[in-house]
Design an enzyme around this catalytic site. Structure first.
Site, PDB file in Angstrom:
ATOM      1  N   PRO A 292      41.001  59.691  19.550  1.00 39.88           N
ATOM      2  CG  PRO A 292      40.678  57.875  18.129  1.00 39.88           C
ATOM      3  CD  PRO A 292      39.947  58.998  18.792  1.00 39.88           C
ATOM      4  N   GLY A 293      44.520  59.721  19.163  1.00 36.80           N
ATOM      5  CA  GLY A 293      45.618  60.261  18.365  1.00 36.80           C
ATOM      6  C   GLY A 293      46.656  59.164  18.196  1.00 36.80           C
ATOM      7  CE1 TYR A 335      55.875  63.390  28.144  1.00 39.90           C
ATOM      8  CE2 TYR A 335      56.387  62.235  26.114  1.00 39.90           C
ATOM      9  CZ  TYR A 335      55.843  63.319  26.763  1.00 39.90           C
ATOM     10  OH  TYR A 335      55.250  64.305  26.029  1.00 39.90           O
ATOM     11  CB  CYS A 362      75.693  68.999  22.338  1.00 39.15           C
ATOM     12  SG  CYS A 362      77.173  69.236  23.285  1.00 39.15           S
TER      13      CYS A 362
HETATM   14  N1  LLP Z   1      42.224  64.764  23.251  1.00 34.39           N
HETATM   15  C1  LLP Z   1      42.836  65.642  24.052  1.00 34.39           C
HETATM   16  C2  LLP Z   1      42.065  66.765  24.608  1.00 34.39           C
HETATM   17  C3  LLP Z   1      44.192  65.507  24.350  1.00 34.39           C
HETATM   18  O1  LLP Z   1      44.771  66.384  25.153  1.00 34.39           O
HETATM   19  C4  LLP Z   1      44.915  64.434  23.788  1.00 34.39           C
HETATM   20  C5  LLP Z   1      46.342  64.278  24.063  1.00 34.39           C
HETATM   21  C6  LLP Z   1      44.249  63.540  22.931  1.00 34.39           C
HETATM   22  C7  LLP Z   1      42.891  63.734  22.698  1.00 34.39           C
HETATM   23  C8  LLP Z   1      44.917  62.395  22.267  1.00 34.39           C
HETATM   24  O2  LLP Z   1      45.463  61.473  23.154  1.00 34.39           O
HETATM   25  P1  LLP Z   1      46.097  60.120  22.589  1.00 34.39           P
HETATM   26  O3  LLP Z   1      44.982  59.280  22.033  1.00 34.39           O
HETATM   27  O4  LLP Z   1      47.086  60.484  21.528  1.00 34.39           O
HETATM   28  O5  LLP Z   1      46.769  59.503  23.765  1.00 34.39           O
HETATM   29  N2  LLP Z   1      53.307  63.956  24.096  1.00 34.39           N
HETATM   30  C9  LLP Z   1      52.792  62.868  24.912  1.00 34.39           C
HETATM   31  C10 LLP Z   1      51.306  62.720  24.766  1.00 34.39           C
HETATM   32  C11 LLP Z   1      50.550  63.986  25.099  1.00 34.39           C
HETATM   33  C12 LLP Z   1      49.082  63.848  24.849  1.00 34.39           C
HETATM   34  C13 LLP Z   1      48.416  65.157  24.949  1.00 34.39           C
HETATM   35  N3  LLP Z   1      47.014  65.118  24.729  1.00 34.39           N
HETATM   36  C14 LLP Z   1      53.525  61.585  24.513  1.00 34.39           C
HETATM   37  O6  LLP Z   1      54.399  61.645  23.670  1.00 34.39           O
HETATM   38  O7  LLP Z   1      53.250  60.533  25.078  1.00 34.39           O
END
Ligand code: LLP
Length: 432
Positions: A292-293, A335, A362
């Site tokens: 999780p991120g 997005y 800008c």
């Molecule tokens: N593991 C892998 C291999 C990933 O590619 C990602 C996210 C995560 C874990 C973590 O995912 P999370 O739990 O954060 O959803 N910039 C985009 C999100 C891109 C996510 C990329 N990979 C946004 O702002 O929504």
């Protein structure tokens, strides 16, 4: 009353985060300002780690996906919480190294790792490298041989799951730049090949189906598909897979209408599937990893802005401009991400008018949110955009040579700067 549990209304009717008045924070540190509640980050990290203990006998590890928010302080905090770390570039890895993160708990991802990045990982004995493709596999095997080591690896698999989320953050389907596909046999073939190499050891398989996902079903389905694959690897190659990494992607509440699943439910549900499938397929229980991120940091963050020009275009739209924008939060632009916002200095005022919150870049598309219901806003008000803890600072830029805001961490009424505000000199520092 507010979407994140670290937010409160105080007696002055100001928005409070982690026991700190946001107006006082804005006055002390200036705006725009990222503010993160450390207590909430620790709480969410613990929900995940406790769930692994409760539902999978502790036979697993939670990796924080550092791309969501990556700084030296954050890496130290994650280390203190006992989680592992997912890094996806030399820069994220370097940040972890500077935080003295235990390298055996680092998983290195990426669809196009360079030779320098792989060397940095090998030299620092990074625990696992999640291999994306054949080119990388050969390069890694050669580098590991040069270094005289056997590198533990996982493979990034596309399990063919269609998760319902924004196209740009959907990654589990066959048409994706990440990983190797199951249904075409590509995944099996590359693992069969890797299994014969001398300087890599296949210890696991990995998949990540997308981000900001609200359903449990795609995760349990991914777990089931991956366990079948693990069964095939055992049957056909006599390869016993030790680790199953199911990625991240758990949705969070950005706006009232969002209804995320409780974080521990993800772990509970996939644990169940993995245990059942292990019996059905006659394979040993793999260690489970999840990454999780967003769900660890997003709800803990807010961004404070000062309102500048307010422009009403009769019968069309009212623009409220703030002193930041796509440079500190490109997510609406990229997005069309929904966000909630609160007028921090009148946090209980009724929401009476539809406005569009615009940035100062800008670029016409530089909006933080289009047509959002807010109280009457005046020049000089402090605006808080909520749930900005993930993919805001980490995706910020210096477009228009705008310095990045500072990041302040708060907890129990105390605040401290963990990333300094950039100066104009910082922006020029590499200019020759
Ligand atoms: N593991 C892998 C291999 C990933 O590619 C990602 C996210 C995560 C874990 C973590 O995912 P999370 O739990 O954060 O959803 N910039 C985009 C999100 C891109 C996510 C990329 N990979 C946004 O702002 O929504």
């Amino acid at each position: 009353m507010f979407i994140s549990e670290c937010l409160k209304l105080n007696e002055q009717n100001h928005l409070e985060i982690g026991g700190c008045d946001t107006l006082a924070l804005a006055a002390e540190y200036g705006t725009p300002l990222y503010v993160m509640d450390e207590g909430l980050i620790k709480k969410y990290a613990k929900i995940y780690t406790d769930a692994i203990t409760k539902y999978y006998h502790g036979n697993g590890m939670i990796l924080y996906a550092s791309k969501a928010f990556c700084t030296v302080y954050m890496a130290k905090l994650i280390k203190a919480c006992g989680l592992g770390l997912d890094v996806v570039s030399g820069g994220e890895l370097y940040t972890a190294l500077k935080a003295d993160f235990p390298t055996d708990k680092i998983y290195f991802h990426g669809n196009n790792k360079t030779m320098e990045e792989l060397k940095l990982a090998i030299d620092n004995r990074v625990g696992r490298i999640v291999v994306d493709n054949l080119f990388e596999l050969d390069m890694l095997d050669a580098l590991a041989q040069e270094a005289g080591i056997v590198q533990d690896i996982l493979f990034r698999i596309k399990p063919g799951i269609d998760a319902h989320t924004h196209d740009f953050v959907m990654t589990g389907q066959i048409d994706s730049k990440f990983g190797v596909a199951l249904e075409t046999g590509e995944a099996f073939n590359i693992i069969a090949y890797a299994n014969k190499l001398l300087n890599v050891k296949v210890v696991g398989v990995h998949c990540h189906i997308g981000s900001q996902i609200f359903d449990l079903a795609p995760f349990t389905e991914a777990a089931r598909v991956m366990m079948h694959f693990i069964g095939d690897l055992k049957d056909k190659l006599n390869l016993e897979i030790e680790e199953l990494n199911l990625g991240g992607g758990f949705g969070i509440k950005y706006i009232d209408e969002h209804d995320p699943v409780a974080y521990d439910c993800y772990i509970a549900s996939v644990s169940e599937v993995v245990k059942n499938e292990a019996i059905l397929r006659g394979v040993k229980l793999p260690k489970i990893l999840m990454e999780p991120g967003r769900s660890i940091v997003a709800p803990a963050g807010i961004t404070l802005y000062t309102v500048g020009a307010v422009k009403e275009i009769p019968s069309i739209r009212k623009y409220v401009s703030v002193d930041g924008g796509m440079c500190d939060n490109p997510r609406y632009m990229m997005y069309q991400s929904p966000y909630d916002a609160v007028l921090a200095n009148k946090a209980n005022a009724p929401k009476t008018e539809l406005v569009t919150i615009a940035g100062k870049c800008c670029e016409s598309g530089d909006l933080i949110q289009k047509d959002i219901l807010m109280p009457k806003i005046a020049v000089g008000d402090t605006l808080a955009v909520l749930a900005t803890g993930a993919y805001n600072y980490s995706m910020s830029s210096n477009y228009n040579r705008i310095p990045r805001p500072a990041v302040v961490m708060v907890e129990n009424g105390q605040s401290k700067v963990i990333v300094k505000r950039e100066s104009y000199e910082d922006i020029l520092k590499n200019d020759l």
